[in-house]
Design a protein around this motif. Structure first.
Motif, PDB file in Angstrom:
ATOM      1  N   VAL A   1      69.966  69.039  67.252  1.00  0.00           N
ATOM      2  CA  VAL A   1      69.333  69.277  68.549  1.00  0.00           C
ATOM      3  C   VAL A   1      68.255  68.234  68.800  1.00  0.00           C
ATOM      4  CG1 VAL A   1      69.758  71.763  68.427  1.00  0.00           C
ATOM      5  CG2 VAL A   1      67.582  70.847  67.578  1.00  0.00           C
ATOM      6  N   ASP A   2      67.834  68.147  70.050  1.00  0.00           N
ATOM      7  CA  ASP A   2      66.669  67.356  70.430  1.00  0.00           C
ATOM      8  C   ASP A   2      65.427  68.062  69.887  1.00  0.00           C
ATOM      9  OD1 ASP A   2      64.473  66.204  71.714  1.00  0.00           O
ATOM     10  OD2 ASP A   2      65.429  66.120  73.681  1.00  0.00           O
ATOM     11  N   GLY A   3      64.674  67.376  69.038  1.00  0.00           N
ATOM     12  CA  GLY A   3      63.529  67.982  68.386  1.00  0.00           C
ATOM     13  C   GLY A   3      62.344  68.246  69.284  1.00  0.00           C
ATOM     14  N   ARG A   4      62.469  67.957  70.589  1.00  0.00           N
ATOM     15  CA  ARG A   4      61.421  68.299  71.556  1.00  0.00           C
ATOM     16  C   ARG A   4      61.883  69.381  72.526  1.00  0.00           C
ATOM     17  NH1 ARG A   4      57.458  66.272  68.592  1.00  0.00           N
ATOM     18  NH2 ARG A   4      57.468  63.999  68.422  1.00  0.00           N
ATOM     19  N   ASP A   5      63.128  69.808  72.446  1.00  0.00           N
ATOM     20  CA  ASP A   5      63.705  70.774  73.373  1.00  0.00           C
ATOM     21  C   ASP A   5      63.556  72.178  72.779  1.00  0.00           C
ATOM     22  OD1 ASP A   5      65.407  72.486  74.828  1.00  0.00           O
ATOM     23  OD2 ASP A   5      66.799  70.868  75.297  1.00  0.00           O
ATOM     24  N   HIS A   6      62.597  72.930  73.269  1.00  0.00           N
ATOM     25  CA  HIS A   6      62.273  74.217  72.672  1.00  0.00           C
ATOM     26  C   HIS A   6      63.421  75.211  72.779  1.00  0.00           C
ATOM     27  CE1 HIS A   6      57.604  73.633  72.760  1.00  0.00           C
ATOM     28  NE2 HIS A   6      58.245  72.588  72.287  1.00  0.00           N
ATOM     29  N   ARG A   7      64.093  75.241  73.907  1.00  0.00           N
ATOM     30  CA  ARG A   7      65.204  76.182  74.059  1.00  0.00           C
ATOM     31  C   ARG A   7      66.337  75.854  73.095  1.00  0.00           C
ATOM     32  NH1 ARG A   7      65.989  77.264  80.585  1.00  0.00           N
ATOM     33  NH2 ARG A   7      63.945  78.275  80.944  1.00  0.00           N
ATOM     34  N   ALA A   8      66.634  74.573  72.944  1.00  0.00           N
ATOM     35  CA  ALA A   8      67.715  74.175  72.039  1.00  0.00           C
ATOM     36  C   ALA A   8      67.353  74.491  70.589  1.00  0.00           C
ATOM     37  CB  ALA A   8      68.016  72.687  72.205  1.00  0.00           C
ATOM     38  N   ILE A   9      66.099  74.253  70.220  1.00  0.00           N
ATOM     39  CA  ILE A   9      65.656  74.560  68.859  1.00  0.00           C
ATOM     40  C   ILE A   9      65.764  76.055  68.602  1.00  0.00           C
ATOM     41  CG2 ILE A   9      63.702  74.524  67.259  1.00  0.00           C
ATOM     42  CD1 ILE A   9      62.687  72.047  68.878  1.00  0.00           C
TER      43      ILE A   9
ATOM     44  N   PRO B   1      76.746  84.381  59.804  1.00  0.00           N
ATOM     45  CA  PRO B   1      76.772  85.055  58.504  1.00  0.00           C
ATOM     46  C   PRO B   1      77.675  84.357  57.495  1.00  0.00           C
ATOM     47  CG  PRO B   1      78.085  86.259  60.113  1.00  0.00           C
ATOM     48  CD  PRO B   1      77.362  85.182  60.867  1.00  0.00           C
ATOM     49  N   GLY B   2      77.281  84.490  56.226  1.00  0.00           N
ATOM     50  CA  GLY B   2      78.115  83.993  55.138  1.00  0.00           C
ATOM     51  C   GLY B   2      77.814  82.590  54.667  1.00  0.00           C
ATOM     52  N   ARG B   3      76.961  81.872  55.403  1.00  0.00           N
ATOM     53  CA  ARG B   3      76.645  80.491  55.019  1.00  0.00           C
ATOM     54  C   ARG B   3      75.177  80.191  55.287  1.00  0.00           C
ATOM     55  NH1 ARG B   3      80.549  76.402  57.981  1.00  0.00           N
ATOM     56  NH2 ARG B   3      80.233  77.797  59.756  1.00  0.00           N
ATOM     57  N   PRO B   4      74.550  79.367  54.463  1.00  0.00           N
ATOM     58  CA  PRO B   4      73.224  78.864  54.836  1.00  0.00           C
ATOM     59  C   PRO B   4      73.360  77.961  56.051  1.00  0.00           C
ATOM     60  CG  PRO B   4      74.043  77.708  52.905  1.00  0.00           C
ATOM     61  CD  PRO B   4      75.029  78.803  53.196  1.00  0.00           C
ATOM     62  N   HIS B   5      72.246  77.756  56.742  1.00  0.00           N
ATOM     63  CA  HIS B   5      72.288  77.052  58.023  1.00  0.00           C
ATOM     64  C   HIS B   5      71.273  75.922  58.031  1.00  0.00           C
ATOM     65  CE1 HIS B   5      73.075  76.432  62.221  1.00  0.00           C
ATOM     66  NE2 HIS B   5      71.871  76.832  62.623  1.00  0.00           N
ATOM     67  N   VAL B   6      71.641  74.782  58.605  1.00  0.00           N
ATOM     68  CA  VAL B   6      70.724  73.666  58.759  1.00  0.00           C
ATOM     69  C   VAL B   6      70.645  73.273  60.234  1.00  0.00           C
ATOM     70  CG1 VAL B   6      72.503  71.898  58.313  1.00  0.00           C
ATOM     71  CG2 VAL B   6      70.084  71.338  57.988  1.00  0.00           C
ATOM     72  N   VAL B   7      69.429  73.039  60.700  1.00  0.00           N
ATOM     73  CA  VAL B   7      69.187  72.543  62.039  1.00  0.00           C
ATOM     74  C   VAL B   7      68.545  71.175  61.912  1.00  0.00           C
ATOM     75  CG1 VAL B   7      67.960  72.888  64.219  1.00  0.00           C
ATOM     76  CG2 VAL B   7      68.921  74.858  63.000  1.00  0.00           C
ATOM     77  N   VAL B   8      69.207  70.153  62.423  1.00  0.00           N
ATOM     78  CA  VAL B   8      68.670  68.790  62.404  1.00  0.00           C
ATOM     79  C   VAL B   8      68.018  68.530  63.757  1.00  0.00           C
ATOM     80  CG1 VAL B   8      69.177  66.351  62.080  1.00  0.00           C
ATOM     81  CG2 VAL B   8      70.508  68.087  60.844  1.00  0.00           C
ATOM     82  N   ALA B   9      66.698  68.334  63.751  1.00  0.00           N
ATOM     83  CA  ALA B   9      65.929  68.099  64.970  1.00  0.00           C
ATOM     84  C   ALA B   9      65.579  66.616  65.049  1.00  0.00           C
ATOM     85  CB  ALA B   9      64.670  68.962  64.969  1.00  0.00           C
ATOM     86  N   THR B  10      66.165  65.909  65.985  1.00  0.00           N
ATOM     87  CA  THR B  10      65.954  64.470  66.088  1.00  0.00           C
ATOM     88  C   THR B  10      64.758  64.179  66.995  1.00  0.00           C
ATOM     89  OG1 THR B  10      67.499  64.300  67.966  1.00  0.00           O
ATOM     90  CG2 THR B  10      68.400  64.001  65.757  1.00  0.00           C
ATOM     91  N   VAL B  11      63.881  63.283  66.550  1.00  0.00           N
ATOM     92  CA  VAL B  11      62.707  62.874  67.307  1.00  0.00           C
ATOM     93  C   VAL B  11      62.590  61.359  67.209  1.00  0.00           C
ATOM     94  CG1 VAL B  11      61.473  65.053  67.024  1.00  0.00           C
ATOM     95  CG2 VAL B  11      61.193  63.252  65.333  1.00  0.00           C
ATOM     96  N   GLU B  12      61.803  60.791  68.098  1.00  0.00           N
ATOM     97  CA  GLU B  12      61.710  59.347  68.170  1.00  0.00           C
ATOM     98  C   GLU B  12      60.618  58.750  67.302  1.00  0.00           C
ATOM     99  OE1 GLU B  12      63.824  57.290  69.614  1.00  0.00           O
ATOM    100  OE2 GLU B  12      65.001  59.061  70.125  1.00  0.00           O
ATOM    101  N   SER B  13      59.548  59.516  67.046  1.00  0.00           N
ATOM    102  CA  SER B  13      58.437  58.954  66.297  1.00  0.00           C
ATOM    103  C   SER B  13      58.838  58.679  64.868  1.00  0.00           C
ATOM    104  CB  SER B  13      57.229  59.896  66.327  1.00  0.00           C
ATOM    105  OG  SER B  13      57.563  61.118  65.741  1.00  0.00           O
ATOM    106  N   LYS B  14      58.181  57.714  64.228  1.00  0.00           N
ATOM    107  CA  LYS B  14      58.486  57.342  62.849  1.00  0.00           C
ATOM    108  C   LYS B  14      57.273  57.561  61.965  1.00  0.00           C
ATOM    109  CE  LYS B  14      61.927  53.873  64.107  1.00  0.00           C
ATOM    110  NZ  LYS B  14      62.363  52.462  63.974  1.00  0.00           N
TER     111      LYS B  14
END
Length: 232
Positions: free
Chosen positions: A201-209, A218-231
């Motif tokens: 997801v877009d790491g600045r989009d609150h609804r998407a996050i 259910p049944g699996r662990p979950h990962v959310v990758v939040a992409t942002v521009e800052s380094k």
């Protein structure tokens, strides 16, 4: 300590709270890259507040990316876990707000962190412990940086959680493209190869996050990758 019903601040107050912390060790780009995901977690997702920090049934949040805690501190202050005035002494000799979070000095902080590669293995252990205690509704959330995934301890944790179907565990990866290594197909694919569900997801989009964090899988662990521009 401020209670759950006193003097809550909002998202728009966070920039002013951040400016109260000064010094090079603030690691500002690293901190601000996490600001939006931290806010969504504490404002919309986590079942924890200043009155429930000792409740065994609470959700657990582990900040693995502890080398840039300024945004974390700002969100905790906004949510009433400690007075905003503490921010003014950030990093001073006797301040509870160190350059890395200290679980023994800050209410609501689950782990002392900052050394890369520790948070996710600890999160796996916490989720397993909650499962063993029968606390089925208590979820564990871990926030890591993309560069942390270069650490071998994380690869082992990813493989183990997927193999055991640790579905009470959710990992947030803040991808500000600071990693020195890449993963074919992206970070989400690295987790998916070991049986995780994933969302990017877009790491600045609150609804998407929020949606990515709260969709039942259910049944699996979950990962959310939040992409942002800052380094960092």
């Amino acid at each position: 300590m401020t209670t759950a019903t006193e003097d809550r601040l909002g998202y728009d107050d966070l920039p002013a709270l951040l400016t109260r912390m000064t010094g090079d060790e603030k690691h500002e780009p690293s901190a601000t890259s996490t600001l939006d995901v931290l806010w969504v977690l504490y404002d919309r997702v986590l079942r924890i507040d200043p009155d429930t920090v000792g409740d065994p049934a609470r959700d657990r949040f582990l900040l693995s990316k502890g080398h840039g805690p300024a945004a974390y501190y700002a969100v905790l202050a906004a949510k009433g876990f400690f007075p905003p005035s503490w921010l003014d002494d950030f990093g001073s000799y006797d301040s509870p707000l160190g350059y890395h979070p200290d679980r023994t000095r800050l209410p609501g902080v689950e782990i002392s962190s900052g050394s890369l590669g520790h948070g996710l293995p600890l999160g796996v252990g916490v989720a397993l412990g909650l499962r063993a205690q029968g606390l089925a509704d208590a979820r564990t959330y871990v926030l890591v940086g993309d560069a942390e995934l270069d650490e071998g301890s994380n690869h082992e944790a990813i493989a183990y959680a997927g193999a055991t179907g640790l579905d009470s565990l959710t990992v947030l990866v803040v991808d500000n493209r600071s990693a020195t290594h890449g993963w074919p197909g992206g970070i989400g694919a690295r987790f998916a190869a070991h049986g995780w569900s994933s969302a990017t997801v877009d790491g600045r989009d609150h609804r998407a996050i929020e949606s990515a964090l709260t969709t039942p899988l259910p049944g699996r662990p979950h990962v959310v990758v939040a992409t942002v521009e800052s380094k960092s």
